[in-house]
Motif scaffolding. Structure first.
Motif, PDB file in Angstrom:
ATOM      1  N   ILE A 108       0.322  -1.000  -0.087  1.00  7.08           N
ATOM      2  CA  ILE A 108       0.003   0.528  -0.419  1.00  7.08           C
ATOM      3  C   ILE A 108       1.216   1.023   0.295  1.00  7.08           C
ATOM      4  N   HIS A 109       0.655   2.658  -1.216  1.00  5.30           N
ATOM      5  CA  HIS A 109       1.223   3.338  -1.391  1.00  5.30           C
ATOM      6  C   HIS A 109       0.457   4.435  -0.747  1.00  5.30           C
ATOM      7  N   PRO A 110       0.803   5.402   0.165  1.00  6.06           N
ATOM      8  CA  PRO A 110       0.429   6.718   0.300  1.00  6.06           C
ATOM      9  C   PRO A 110      -0.186   7.938  -0.579  1.00  6.06           C
ATOM     10  N   SER A 111      -0.269   7.391  -2.027  1.00  9.25           N
ATOM     11  CA  SER A 111      -0.380   8.029  -3.258  1.00  9.25           C
ATOM     12  C   SER A 111      -0.919   8.014  -4.374  1.00  9.25           C
ATOM     13  N   LEU A 112      -1.574   8.449  -4.818  1.00  8.60           N
ATOM     14  CA  LEU A 112      -2.842   8.213  -6.239  1.00  8.60           C
ATOM     15  C   LEU A 112      -1.658   7.514  -6.930  1.00  8.60           C
ATOM     16  N   LEU A 113      -1.486   6.891  -7.275  1.00  4.92           N
ATOM     17  CA  LEU A 113      -0.468   6.149  -8.241  1.00  4.92           C
ATOM     18  C   LEU A 113      -0.703   5.664  -9.718  1.00  4.92           C
ATOM     19  N   PRO A 114       0.456   6.745 -10.701  1.00  6.68           N
ATOM     20  CA  PRO A 114       1.198   6.886 -10.942  1.00  6.68           C
ATOM     21  C   PRO A 114       1.680   8.407 -10.581  1.00  6.68           C
ATOM     22  N   ALA A 115       0.609   9.373  -9.670  1.00  3.99           N
ATOM     23  CA  ALA A 115       1.516  10.011  -8.967  1.00  3.99           C
ATOM     24  C   ALA A 115       2.110   9.924  -7.847  1.00  3.99           C
ATOM     25  N   PHE A 116       3.222  10.586  -7.536  1.00  5.94           N
ATOM     26  CA  PHE A 116       4.555  10.734  -6.381  1.00  5.94           C
ATOM     27  C   PHE A 116       4.879   9.332  -6.329  1.00  5.94           C
ATOM     28  N   PRO A 117       4.972   8.181  -6.518  1.00  2.00           N
ATOM     29  CA  PRO A 117       5.622   7.097  -5.875  1.00  2.00           C
ATOM     30  C   PRO A 117       6.982   7.731  -5.138  1.00  2.00           C
ATOM     31  N   GLY A 118       7.906   6.656  -4.429  1.00  2.00           N
ATOM     32  CA  GLY A 118       8.368   7.231  -3.899  1.00  2.00           C
ATOM     33  C   GLY A 118       7.699   7.969  -2.145  1.00  2.00           C
ATOM     34  N   LEU A 119       8.538   8.485  -1.441  1.00  2.00           N
ATOM     35  CA  LEU A 119       8.544   8.604  -0.114  1.00  2.00           C
ATOM     36  C   LEU A 119       8.229  10.493  -0.047  1.00  2.00           C
ATOM     37  N   HIS A 120       7.918  10.677   0.603  1.00  2.00           N
ATOM     38  CA  HIS A 120       7.340  12.564   1.050  1.00  2.00           C
ATOM     39  C   HIS A 120       6.243  12.765   0.766  1.00  2.00           C
ATOM     40  N   THR A 121       5.726  11.453   0.069  1.00  2.00           N
ATOM     41  CA  THR A 121       4.136  11.518  -0.733  1.00  2.00           C
ATOM     42  C   THR A 121       3.266  12.673  -0.691  1.00  2.00           C
ATOM     43  N   HIS A 122       3.016  12.921   0.706  1.00  2.00           N
ATOM     44  CA  HIS A 122       1.790  14.261   0.909  1.00  2.00           C
ATOM     45  C   HIS A 122       2.576  15.780   0.875  1.00  2.00           C
ATOM     46  N   ARG A 123       3.851  15.980   1.703  1.00  2.00           N
ATOM     47  CA  ARG A 123       4.328  16.990   1.281  1.00  2.00           C
ATOM     48  C   ARG A 123       4.132  17.882  -0.211  1.00  2.00           C
ATOM     49  N   ARG A 124       4.874  15.803  -1.094  1.00  2.00           N
ATOM     50  CA  ARG A 124       5.054  16.619  -2.926  1.00  2.00           C
ATOM     51  C   ARG A 124       3.510  17.482  -2.925  1.00  2.00           C
ATOM     52  N   ALA A 125       2.314  16.587  -2.982  1.00  2.00           N
ATOM     53  CA  ALA A 125       1.181  16.300  -2.992  1.00  2.00           C
ATOM     54  C   ALA A 125       0.351  18.153  -2.898  1.00  2.00           C
ATOM     55  N   ILE A 126       1.151  18.460  -2.135  1.00  2.00           N
ATOM     56  CA  ILE A 126       0.468  19.631  -1.234  1.00  2.00           C
ATOM     57  C   ILE A 126       1.131  20.550  -1.988  1.00  2.00           C
ATOM     58  N   GLU A 127       3.141  20.539  -2.269  1.00  2.00           N
ATOM     59  CA  GLU A 127       3.347  21.583  -2.762  1.00  2.00           C
ATOM     60  C   GLU A 127       3.515  21.536  -4.152  1.00  2.00           C
ATOM     61  N   ALA A 128       2.960  20.453  -5.179  1.00  2.00           N
ATOM     62  CA  ALA A 128       2.206  20.164  -6.171  1.00  2.00           C
ATOM     63  C   ALA A 128       1.391  21.645  -6.132  1.00  2.00           C
ATOM     64  N   GLY A 129       0.361  21.685  -5.221  1.00  2.00           N
ATOM     65  CA  GLY A 129      -0.994  22.287  -5.273  1.00  2.00           C
ATOM     66  C   GLY A 129      -1.882  21.303  -5.472  1.00  2.00           C
ATOM     67  N   CYS A 130      -2.163  20.005  -5.861  1.00  2.00           N
ATOM     68  CA  CYS A 130      -3.201  19.105  -6.052  1.00  2.00           C
ATOM     69  C   CYS A 130      -4.347  19.510  -4.825  1.00  2.00           C
ATOM     70  N   LYS A 131      -5.351  19.305  -5.062  1.00  2.00           N
ATOM     71  CA  LYS A 131      -7.183  19.166  -4.523  1.00  2.00           C
ATOM     72  C   LYS A 131      -7.446  17.715  -4.075  1.00  2.00           C
ATOM     73  N   VAL A 132      -6.618  16.654  -4.788  1.00  2.00           N
ATOM     74  CA  VAL A 132      -6.828  15.236  -3.526  1.00  2.00           C
ATOM     75  C   VAL A 132      -5.431  15.161  -3.702  1.00  2.00           C
ATOM     76  N   ALA A 133      -5.397  13.904  -3.083  1.00  2.00           N
ATOM     77  CA  ALA A 133      -4.862  13.102  -2.516  1.00  2.00           C
ATOM     78  C   ALA A 133      -4.659  11.539  -2.505  1.00  2.00           C
ATOM     79  N   GLY A 134      -4.138  10.264  -2.604  1.00  2.00           N
ATOM     80  CA  GLY A 134      -4.728   8.754  -1.322  1.00  2.00           C
ATOM     81  C   GLY A 134      -4.078   8.165  -1.491  1.00  2.00           C
TER      82      GLY A 134
END
Ligand SMILES: Nc1nc2c(c(=O)[nH]1)N[C@@H](CN(C=O)c1ccc(C(=O)N[C@@H](CCC(=O)O)C(=O)O)cc1)CN2
Ligand SMILES: NCC(=O)N[C@@H]1O[C@H](COP(=O)([O-])[O-])[C@@H](O)[C@H]1O
Length: 190
Positions: A108-134
């Protein structure tokens, strides 16, 4: 089924679901063991409290990834599992290990793959201005976080979110989705 646990919350959700939904009777499946690379992983303590076999294979005790993965595989194969489940497991697995379990190795990976593989997914999603995560439940392949997707769930990113508040919102959905995805896998492959 074997759980390879890092922290423990997903492992706990899976153990609780196995008991609550009577996987042993309905799916002829049980958690055979919980194995971690961290002796202090909460998943180890919880498994012991539930009478589930546990093992610790510390990656620091091995000279390289291949040696660690070989020791981890030996610990897994002692239980001859049909399924190996990574839950908060934070080590990149070698091609030799993946080849041994591919097709019956989930993560289980804490992002909506293929977006944000790897680490620090939540910080990266916020910094990218995403409106959803998952989150994404996927089969583990050699290429990191790129295996076939079994399940996903979406959560909103709120304007005031920090990586920590977003992580908590995603985690609550992980605990709902992962056990269901595992049960579906077990019912489809039994
Ligand atoms: N070969 C594969 N190994 C792993 C996969 C995969 O798909 N293919 N999934 C990961 C899980 N994961 C994200 O979901 C992940 C785990 C670890 C890392 C990482 O960079 N780990 C570092 C150490 C980080 C740490 O100790 O905090 C490392 O191994 O050097 C990225 C993604 C499980 N393995
Ligand atoms: N790359 C793997 C990864 O980032 N896993 C993530 O670790 C968090 C803690 O899980 P846990 O409480 O089950 O240990 C979870 O958000 C999980 O998706």
């Amino acid at each position: 089924m074997i759980l390879i646990s890092g922290g423990g919350s997903n492992m706990a959700a899976i153990v609780r679901a196995a008991e609550r939904e009577q996987w042993a009777r309905r799916l002829d499946a049980r958690v055979a063991a919980v194995i971690s690379n961290k002796a202090d992983a909460a998943g180890i303590a919880l498994a012991q409290a539930q009478g589930i076999a546990t093992d610790v294979v510390a990656h620091q005790h091995h000279p390289n990834r291949e040696a660690f993965d070989a020791a981890l595989a030996d610990a897994i194969d002692a239980h001859a599992p049909a399924l190996v489940v990574l839950a908060g497991f934070m080590r990149i697995l070698t091609p030799g290990f993946v080849a041994r379990y591919e097709g019956r190795l989930l993560n289980i990976h804490p992002s909506l793959l293929p977006a944000f593989p790897g680490l620090h997914t939540h910080r990266r999603a916020i910094e990218a201005g995403c409106k959803v995560a998952g989150l994404t439940v996927h089969q583990v392949t050699v290429e990191l976080d790129h295996g076939p997707i079994l399940a996903q769930a979406v959560v909103p990113i709120l304007p005031e979110d920090t990586p920590e508040t977003l992580a908590a919102r995603v985690l609550s959905q992980e605990h709902r989705v992962y056990p269901r995805a595992i049960a579906d896998w077990l019912s489809q492959t039994s």
